[in-house]
Design an enzyme around this catalytic site. Sequence first.
Site, PDB file in Angstrom:
ATOM      1  N   ARG A  88      52.175  39.870  42.980  1.00 17.53           N
ATOM      2  CA  ARG A  88      51.074  39.541  42.073  1.00 17.53           C
ATOM      3  C   ARG A  88      51.232  38.147  41.476  1.00 17.53           C
ATOM      4  O   ARG A  88      50.270  37.585  40.956  1.00 17.53           O
ATOM      5  CB  ARG A  88      50.987  40.573  40.938  1.00 17.53           C
ATOM      6  CG  ARG A  88      50.538  41.961  41.391  1.00 17.53           C
ATOM      7  CD  ARG A  88      50.198  42.831  40.187  1.00 17.53           C
ATOM      8  NE  ARG A  88      49.793  44.156  40.624  1.00 17.53           N
ATOM      9  CZ  ARG A  88      50.507  45.267  40.406  1.00 17.53           C
ATOM     10  NH1 ARG A  88      51.643  45.190  39.761  1.00 17.53           N
ATOM     11  NH2 ARG A  88      50.077  46.431  40.831  1.00 17.53           N
ATOM     12  N   HIS A  89      52.439  37.606  41.529  1.00 21.15           N
ATOM     13  CA  HIS A  89      52.685  36.282  40.959  1.00 21.15           C
ATOM     14  C   HIS A  89      52.168  35.224  41.927  1.00 21.15           C
ATOM     15  O   HIS A  89      52.696  35.047  43.028  1.00 21.15           O
ATOM     16  CB  HIS A  89      54.168  36.110  40.662  1.00 21.15           C
ATOM     17  CG  HIS A  89      54.656  37.036  39.586  1.00 21.15           C
ATOM     18  ND1 HIS A  89      54.388  36.822  38.251  1.00 21.15           N
ATOM     19  CD2 HIS A  89      55.340  38.203  39.645  1.00 21.15           C
ATOM     20  CE1 HIS A  89      54.914  37.806  37.531  1.00 21.15           C
ATOM     21  NE2 HIS A  89      55.494  38.652  38.357  1.00 21.15           N
ATOM     22  N   SER A  98      57.193  42.646  58.461  1.00 21.28           N
ATOM     23  CA  SER A  98      55.971  43.315  58.895  1.00 21.28           C
ATOM     24  C   SER A  98      56.247  44.748  59.342  1.00 21.28           C
ATOM     25  O   SER A  98      57.205  45.011  60.065  1.00 21.28           O
ATOM     26  CB  SER A  98      55.342  42.541  60.056  1.00 21.28           C
ATOM     27  OG  SER A  98      54.248  43.249  60.594  1.00 21.28           O
ATOM     28  N   MET A  99      55.377  45.656  58.902  1.00 22.04           N
ATOM     29  CA  MET A  99      55.442  47.028  59.407  1.00 22.04           C
ATOM     30  C   MET A  99      54.447  47.235  60.544  1.00 22.04           C
ATOM     31  O   MET A  99      54.297  48.353  61.037  1.00 22.04           O
ATOM     32  CB  MET A  99      55.187  48.016  58.270  1.00 22.04           C
ATOM     33  CG  MET A  99      56.297  48.025  57.227  1.00 22.04           C
ATOM     34  SD  MET A  99      55.941  49.060  55.791  1.00 22.04           S
ATOM     35  CE  MET A  99      56.086  50.690  56.503  1.00 22.04           C
ATOM     36  N   ARG A 100      53.785  46.146  60.960  1.00 18.12           N
ATOM     37  CA  ARG A 100      52.965  46.187  62.172  1.00 18.12           C
ATOM     38  C   ARG A 100      53.828  45.920  63.397  1.00 18.12           C
ATOM     39  O   ARG A 100      53.628  46.519  64.452  1.00 18.12           O
ATOM     40  CB  ARG A 100      51.862  45.140  62.115  1.00 18.12           C
ATOM     41  CG  ARG A 100      50.812  45.361  61.040  1.00 18.12           C
ATOM     42  CD  ARG A 100      49.706  44.327  61.162  1.00 18.12           C
ATOM     43  NE  ARG A 100      48.917  44.516  62.369  1.00 18.12           N
ATOM     44  CZ  ARG A 100      48.109  43.607  62.903  1.00 18.12           C
ATOM     45  NH1 ARG A 100      48.003  42.408  62.332  1.00 18.12           N
ATOM     46  NH2 ARG A 100      47.421  43.862  63.986  1.00 18.12           N
ATOM     47  N   ARG A 176      52.206  53.691  60.160  1.00 22.63           N
ATOM     48  CA  ARG A 176      52.877  53.363  58.897  1.00 22.63           C
ATOM     49  C   ARG A 176      52.150  53.925  57.678  1.00 22.63           C
ATOM     50  O   ARG A 176      52.724  54.003  56.593  1.00 22.63           O
ATOM     51  CB  ARG A 176      53.005  51.848  58.748  1.00 22.63           C
ATOM     52  CG  ARG A 176      51.664  51.138  58.661  1.00 22.63           C
ATOM     53  CD  ARG A 176      51.796  49.636  58.520  1.00 22.63           C
ATOM     54  NE  ARG A 176      50.510  48.964  58.689  1.00 22.63           N
ATOM     55  CZ  ARG A 176      50.277  47.698  58.378  1.00 22.63           C
ATOM     56  NH1 ARG A 176      51.247  46.952  57.886  1.00 22.63           N
ATOM     57  NH2 ARG A 176      49.087  47.154  58.581  1.00 22.63           N
ATOM     58  N   ARG A 194      60.272  26.668  36.913  1.00 24.02           N
ATOM     59  CA  ARG A 194      59.332  27.109  35.875  1.00 24.02           C
ATOM     60  C   ARG A 194      58.775  28.492  36.207  1.00 24.02           C
ATOM     61  O   ARG A 194      58.717  29.375  35.352  1.00 24.02           O
ATOM     62  CB  ARG A 194      58.182  26.112  35.748  1.00 24.02           C
ATOM     63  CG  ARG A 194      57.115  26.560  34.760  1.00 24.02           C
ATOM     64  CD  ARG A 194      55.944  25.595  34.692  1.00 24.02           C
ATOM     65  NE  ARG A 194      54.953  26.000  33.707  1.00 24.02           N
ATOM     66  CZ  ARG A 194      53.928  25.263  33.337  1.00 24.02           C
ATOM     67  NH1 ARG A 194      53.736  24.068  33.871  1.00 24.02           N
ATOM     68  NH2 ARG A 194      53.074  25.695  32.428  1.00 24.02           N
ATOM     69  N   HIS A 198      58.962  32.190  34.335  1.00 21.81           N
ATOM     70  CA  HIS A 198      57.776  32.992  34.017  1.00 21.81           C
ATOM     71  C   HIS A 198      57.900  34.398  34.595  1.00 21.81           C
ATOM     72  O   HIS A 198      57.595  35.394  33.906  1.00 21.81           O
ATOM     73  CB  HIS A 198      56.521  32.317  34.562  1.00 21.81           C
ATOM     74  CG  HIS A 198      55.294  33.176  34.450  1.00 21.81           C
ATOM     75  ND1 HIS A 198      54.806  33.634  33.247  1.00 21.81           N
ATOM     76  CD2 HIS A 198      54.474  33.690  35.414  1.00 21.81           C
ATOM     77  CE1 HIS A 198      53.730  34.385  33.472  1.00 21.81           C
ATOM     78  NE2 HIS A 198      53.514  34.435  34.761  1.00 21.81           N
ATOM     79  N   ARG A 203      59.171  40.234  34.224  1.00 22.61           N
ATOM     80  CA  ARG A 203      59.832  41.261  35.030  1.00 22.61           C
ATOM     81  C   ARG A 203      61.265  41.585  34.644  1.00 22.61           C
ATOM     82  O   ARG A 203      61.838  42.540  35.183  1.00 22.61           O
ATOM     83  CB  ARG A 203      59.792  40.841  36.508  1.00 22.61           C
ATOM     84  CG  ARG A 203      58.401  40.552  37.035  1.00 22.61           C
ATOM     85  CD  ARG A 203      57.461  41.740  36.896  1.00 22.61           C
ATOM     86  NE  ARG A 203      56.167  41.477  37.512  1.00 22.61           N
ATOM     87  CZ  ARG A 203      55.189  42.374  37.609  1.00 22.61           C
ATOM     88  NH1 ARG A 203      55.354  43.589  37.121  1.00 22.61           N
ATOM     89  NH2 ARG A 203      54.037  42.053  38.179  1.00 22.61           N
TER      90      ARG A 203
END
Length: 247
Positions: A88-89, A98-100, A176, A194, A198, A203
């Site tokens: 999300r950052h 990858s799980m593909r 998957r 920086r 943040h 977190r």
Amino acid sequence: MKVELLEATPDPEEVICRAARNDYMSEYGADMSFEEVMADVEGDTLEERKRTLIGHLLNHGHFGPFEHAQATFHVEGMSRSCMAQLTRHRHVSFDVQSMRYVAFDDVDPADVAEGELVVTPPSASDPDWVGRNQKGGAVDEETVAKREEVFTESVRRSVEDYQELLDLGMPPEDARFVLPIGTEVNVVMSLNARMLMHVADMRAAADAQWEIRTLTEDVLDLAADWCPLTFDYYEEHMKNRKNRLAP
């Protein structure tokens, strides 16, 4: 989970200080030695001057110079749940296993029940563990034993079902879908100093989920070796204060 520093800006705090001093110098700093650039900063030694300037920048909210120092970390064994929080950052660059294209067809489901491939949360086996938004508090041994049984059976069965779907010709990118959100994934991430502070504000906080809090503390430990004056100051004066660090 394992976290390693892959690569980082050499002499990051010289870069930070040169960038900051540039803002107030009429001379062209690239033609000057670092000692010359720092000559007007308070301190008897170059190290003291760096500490003075970095502390001044962080104390006064002048965070831009810290964006010039960048580090790349390799994380092994993060859950998909933790990854969803981390990604999300926006000002962090990620490459995610990858799980593909990576299939877990050779993993023994019995080993999954013992902790392979899927991250097991502490609350599945610790009767005293109390997490955020949990209904009720600590539980008795019988209850936590039932939790562990339900959890391990669920993840074992999920991997069995996943492998059966592969055997039935379903592509990994579709099979998957039955795997749990706790499935482990390896991640490479790059971010500047920086942004790292943040992320830590968000977190490493006491109200953060346990796994991403552990990840962030591990990254901060590595950052303290890489960029020591900056992260010593952050640890002592800024951590857990929800600073205005977001770019």
